[in-house]
Design an enzyme around this catalytic site. Structure first.
Site, PDB file in Angstrom:
ATOM      1  N   LEU A   8      -1.371  12.120   1.237  1.00 52.25           N
ATOM      2  CA  LEU A   8      -0.007  12.178   1.779  1.00 52.25           C
ATOM      3  C   LEU A   8       1.037  12.072   0.677  1.00 52.25           C
ATOM      4  O   LEU A   8       2.091  12.694   0.744  1.00 52.25           O
ATOM      5  CB  LEU A   8       0.196  11.067   2.811  1.00 52.25           C
ATOM      6  CG  LEU A   8      -0.720  11.158   4.046  1.00 52.25           C
ATOM      7  CD1 LEU A   8      -0.577   9.909   4.909  1.00 52.25           C
ATOM      8  CD2 LEU A   8      -0.412  12.409   4.860  1.00 52.25           C
ATOM      9  N   GLY A  25      -7.393   2.616   0.726  1.00 56.73           N
ATOM     10  CA  GLY A  25      -7.302   1.224   0.270  1.00 56.73           C
ATOM     11  C   GLY A  25      -8.594   0.685  -0.304  1.00 56.73           C
ATOM     12  O   GLY A  25      -8.585  -0.192  -1.149  1.00 56.73           O
ATOM     13  N   GLU A  26      -9.704   1.187   0.170  1.00 59.08           N
ATOM     14  CA  GLU A  26     -10.965   0.561  -0.202  1.00 59.08           C
ATOM     15  C   GLU A  26     -11.914   1.464  -0.989  1.00 59.08           C
ATOM     16  O   GLU A  26     -12.680   1.000  -1.822  1.00 59.08           O
ATOM     17  CB  GLU A  26     -11.621   0.001   1.068  1.00 59.08           C
ATOM     18  CG  GLU A  26     -10.889  -1.282   1.476  1.00 59.08           C
ATOM     19  CD  GLU A  26     -10.963  -1.650   2.951  1.00 59.08           C
ATOM     20  OE1 GLU A  26     -10.727  -0.767   3.797  1.00 59.08           O
ATOM     21  OE2 GLU A  26     -11.233  -2.815   3.255  1.00 59.08           O
ATOM     22  N   ALA A  34      -3.024   4.814   7.239  1.00 55.65           N
ATOM     23  CA  ALA A  34      -2.518   6.181   7.036  1.00 55.65           C
ATOM     24  C   ALA A  34      -2.997   7.057   8.192  1.00 55.65           C
ATOM     25  O   ALA A  34      -2.223   7.816   8.792  1.00 55.65           O
ATOM     26  CB  ALA A  34      -3.014   6.730   5.703  1.00 55.65           C
ATOM     27  N   GLY A  64      -7.299   7.670   4.234  1.00 59.40           N
ATOM     28  CA  GLY A  64      -7.083   6.256   3.877  1.00 59.40           C
ATOM     29  C   GLY A  64      -7.766   5.936   2.563  1.00 59.40           C
ATOM     30  O   GLY A  64      -8.876   6.393   2.301  1.00 59.40           O
ATOM     31  N   PRO A 110       0.681  11.718  -3.569  1.00 58.46           N
ATOM     32  CA  PRO A 110      -0.218  11.535  -4.719  1.00 58.46           C
ATOM     33  C   PRO A 110       0.137  10.318  -5.571  1.00 58.46           C
ATOM     34  O   PRO A 110      -0.733   9.734  -6.201  1.00 58.46           O
ATOM     35  CB  PRO A 110      -0.027  12.830  -5.519  1.00 58.46           C
ATOM     36  CG  PRO A 110       0.471  13.830  -4.542  1.00 58.46           C
ATOM     37  CD  PRO A 110       1.274  13.069  -3.527  1.00 58.46           C
ATOM     38  N   THR A 146       0.803  -1.216   0.000  1.00 63.28           N
ATOM     39  CA  THR A 146       0.000   0.000   0.000  1.00 63.28           C
ATOM     40  C   THR A 146       0.839   1.270   0.000  1.00 63.28           C
ATOM     41  O   THR A 146       0.324   2.341  -0.300  1.00 63.28           O
ATOM     42  CB  THR A 146      -0.880  -0.010   1.255  1.00 63.28           C
ATOM     43  OG1 THR A 146      -0.051  -0.438   2.349  1.00 63.28           O
ATOM     44  CG2 THR A 146      -2.013  -0.991   1.132  1.00 63.28           C
TER      45      THR A 146
HETATM   46 MO1  MOS Z   1      -8.886  -5.152   4.408  1.00 59.19          MO
HETATM   47  S1  MOS Z   1     -10.404  -6.351   3.884  1.00 59.19           S
HETATM   48  O1  MOS Z   1      -9.429  -4.172   5.610  1.00 59.19           O
HETATM   49  O2  MOS Z   1      -7.503  -5.962   4.617  1.00 59.19           O
END
Ligand code: MOS
Length: 744
Positions: free
Chosen positions: A631, A705-706, A511, A703, A633, A469
């Site tokens: 944080l 990631g999702e 993050a 954050g 780009p 990540t």
């Molecule tokens: Mo994720 S499903 O919060 O690793």
């Protein structure tokens, strides 16, 4: 203090190590005398083992042991092992516990030998007699037996509000439809692996693939009754995880058991087919009933969700809050039930619950927009959630309108005819679709330590993870920025259970959580440096409070008169110190409880559908993200791109196919389980809109990631409708479904 300026686009600090192969993953450590374990999995889905014949395997020279439920060491703490792990709650599967078979591909033996090849060959000689029982793995068939989970992991459905059934009945426009998606597996490039280094004193050091080294350490302490100092878990590099590493997986148990019993170092790596033997995104079956007034105001939202779980554990995820997080409606009812099957327990997978719930919601909203006769974008704006109705809280920040505006402009949405089947080029129908999404932006408690050495090098550490990540990089940046140092002067350490405690890397919270801890540790170090500076004779910083100084260009200096300064290294020198350290424990502010804290996205998609061939090409995507302060780009964009690629997989390709006869996922390799490759992807555009948020955490970052993933699949499916005039409600929308569906 709100930090709103976005950070610099920097390359990954660990990039060089990764591309040159110097970054070692859990299955790549080669201690002297290493033994190799190969796992044997059950071939039935339910029943019991009558006998495991291991004699032939054991006769081979170089085979040390075949561990089964019959000869595994007694483990006093087996039942307690998962208590207070920082992982999805529950009572997970216990490998080699007894002779019962609970799911197909259950690990039933570990063959340990001097080489991997020998262990594999020996495993092929082990034979198993089973007493088979009838399994049940057909989700749709079992819907009638759905039940309400005893413990909701995330959120229990609230009482319905308003009169949803009546409002639905009375409304001018109504839509009622069922949306489904299959089970999916995480499939990180790096398979799950553990290498256990056994030392003469009985201590072990374990390289494990995990999203939180502390989790694995706690698990091993619990199961094997080890003291904290006897087990150290390291996971400096993780080759993707997506949730599959939120819980310790069975190879960790098996490798450690073998190492402790045989008093040798042992490695166990799962094969790609074995990556189908634990944890998946559960199937869902969602019925949405939505209603709107003549002018497009939502009148009723009714969501009924069925999710898949195992027979030995209730897995639940938050599929149901999204209608009321993304829209406001006076009449709503949400329900969530589980369907128990003879499968391994599902496991959080990237945007668990959100990817499923938002897919169905955003397809249903699109369908209703057409019924009302509105442009799907206008329809969403008309019903825009000004507050989070689910928890009845204001948003800490929400620049989703700006995402819609900038995304639409970049995409050229205004040129879109609302009528489906109106754009064509050659033999391809063209369609433009959109969807919006949200994801929680939580800050969790985290610890960090910052150490400045007299040579000017700063080392910051926290037992978090970098699962691809960019954690190493952004944490180094936060530290460098806070201390006024160059990025090259900072080293960030993670993936080690001996470091200051951090939450596992998941839920897009790293993050925010670890970033805040890193910043606070560096500020604490700054305060200590100021105290030391003031002890120096003739100090230019005498009697100055910390809030009047800044750390810039390697100096501690007065904000209003930067000539009053001392170099950080000088402060240490003059106090005869080699280094100075600060450790902190950062906590989310209480104020956060009063707000709904989410990141948001608006996704615009162009697809090209060849109806004769049944193919769908995703030719353009724009994903506009409101994720607070960015944080870095570059790493941020990569996170969102990954989410978009993942969304293409969910919409068009990914499906773990259950063979109901054998009760086993049948397409269990990457030839049969399709994920997007470069040829499946064309123009991918990411926009970060400005978003200031001084509630979410001290660094203002949300954050990523999702949130980059959640709205992609529905936007693609909505674009397919716009291209073809046909609705597809069951993912993935594969060639056969396009060819089959000829009703317009
Ligand atoms: Mo994720 S499903 O919060 O690793």
């Amino acid at each position: 203090m709100a930090a709103t300026k976005n950070g610099e686009a920097r390359n990954r600090v660990d990039g060089y190590q990764k591309v040159t192969g110097q970054a070692k993953y859990a299955g790549e450590w080669q201690p002297p005398g290493l033994l190799h374990g190969v796992v044997l999995n059950s071939t039935i889905a339910k029943g019991k083992i009558l006998h495991i014949e291991t004699e032939k395997a054991l006769q081979l020279d170089g085979v040390l042991q075949v561990f089964t439920h019959e000869n595994r060491p007694p483990l006093a703490h087996y039942d307690k092992s998962y208590q207070d792990l920082d992982a999805p709650p529950g009572t997970p599967f216990r490998p080699l516990f007894d002779n019962k078979i609970l799911f197909n591909m259950q690990p039933i033996a570990l063959v340990v030998a001097e080489s991997l090849e020998l262990a594999r060959y020996a495993a092929s000689l082990v034979t198993v007699n089973y007493e088979k029982k009838q399994h049940e793995v057909d989700f749709e068939k079992q819907l009638q037996h759905a039940f309400i989970p005893k413990d909701y992991k995330a959120v229990a459905p609230p009482e319905p509000w308003g009169s949803p059934a009546e409002a639905y009945h009375d409304a001018k426009h109504r839509l009622s439809a069922t949306y489904t998606h299959p089970s999916q597996h995480h499939h990180p490039m790096e398979p799950h692996a553990s290498t256990v280094l056994w030392e003469e004193n009985g201590r072990i050091t374990v390289y494990d693939k995990i999203q939180g080294a502390l989790n694995s350490q706690k698990y091993l302490m619990g199961v094997f009754g080890l003291a904290q100092e006897d087990v150290r878990v390291l996971s400096p590099f993780v080759g993707g995880a997506f949730g599959s590493g939120l819980r310790p997986q069975y190879q960790l148990f098996l490798a450690t058991m073998a190492a402790l019993e045989l008093r040798c170092s042992v490695r166990v790596v799962l094969s790609r087919p074995q990556m189908f033997s634990f944890g998946h995104r559960p199937k869902t079956h969602q019925r949405f009933s939505l209603a709107a007034s003549e002018d497009g105001q939502l009148q009723a939202m009714i969501q009924e969700v069925y999710g898949e779980t195992s027979r030995f554990e209730d897995y639940s995820e938050n599929v149901i809050s999204w209608p009321l997080v993304l829209y406001n409606c006076a009449n709503a009812s949400l329900s969530y039930k589980l369907v128990g099957l003879d499968v391994y327990t599902p496991l959080d997978m990237r945007a668990p619950g959100g990817a499923s719930g938002i897919f169905a919601l955003e397809c249903a909203m699109d369908e209703l927009a057409y019924q009302v006769g509105m442009n799907p974008l206008d329809f969403r704006l008309k019903n825009y959630a000004e507050k989070d109705q689910f928890e009845d809280k204001p948003f800490s920040s929400k620049e989703l309108r700006e995402c819609f505006r900038q995304g639409a402009e970049k995409f050229g949405w205004k040129n879109r005819p609302n009528q489906p089947r109106t754009m064509q080029e050659g033999h391809e129908l063209i369609g433009w679709g959109l969807a919006n999404g949200a994801w929680e932006a939580n800050q969790k408690p985290a610890h960090a330590k910052a150490v400045l050495a007299v040579d000017g090098k700063l080392t910051v550490s926290s037992a978090t993870a970098d699962i691809g990540t960019g954690t190493y990089t952004i944490m180094s940046q936060v530290a460098a920025e806070t201390m006024g140092l160059e990025l090259e002067q900072v080293t960030f350490k993670l993936g080690d259970s001996s470091l200051p405690k951090a939450p596992l890397e998941g839920g897009s919270a790293t993050a925010s959580s670890v970033g805040s801890a890193v910043r606070e540790a560096c500020r604490q170090l700054g305060k200590k440096l100021l105290e030391l500076a003031q002890e120096v004779d003739g100090s230019p910083l005498k009697d100055i409070p910390f809030w009047e100084v800044e750390m810039e260009a390697g100096q501690l200096r007065l904000k209003k008169d930067p000539t009053k300064a001392m170099a950080l290294t000088d402060i240490l020198h003059q106090n005869q110190k080699d280094s100075l350290a600060a450790t902190i424990d950062s906590q989310p502010s209480e104020e956060q409880d009063n707000y709904a804290i989410y990141s948001h996205s608006a996704v615009f998609v162009e697809v090209r559908v060849d109806e004769a061939l049944g193919t769908v090409r995703v030719s353009r995507m724009v994903n506009a993200i409101a994720g607070g302060r960015i944080l870095n780009p570059k790493t941020a964009k990569s996170q969102i791109l990954g989410g978009m690629v993942w969304g293409v997989g969910m919409a068009l390709e990914e499906e773990s196919v259950m063979d109901t006869h054998y009760g086993r996922f049948i397409n269990h390799d990457l030839a049969g389980y399709h994920i997007p490759v470069n040829a499946d992807l064309q123009e991918l555009d990411v926009i970060f809109v400005e978003e200031e948020d001084d509630i979410v955490n001290p660094i203002g970052a949300k954050g990523l990631g999702e949130v980059g993933n959640v709205a992609v699949a529905p936007a693609i499916v909505n674009a397919i409708f716009h291209a073809t005039g046909k609705r597809f409600r069951d993912l993935p929308v594969t060639v056969d479904k396009i060819l089959e569906n000829d009703e317009v």
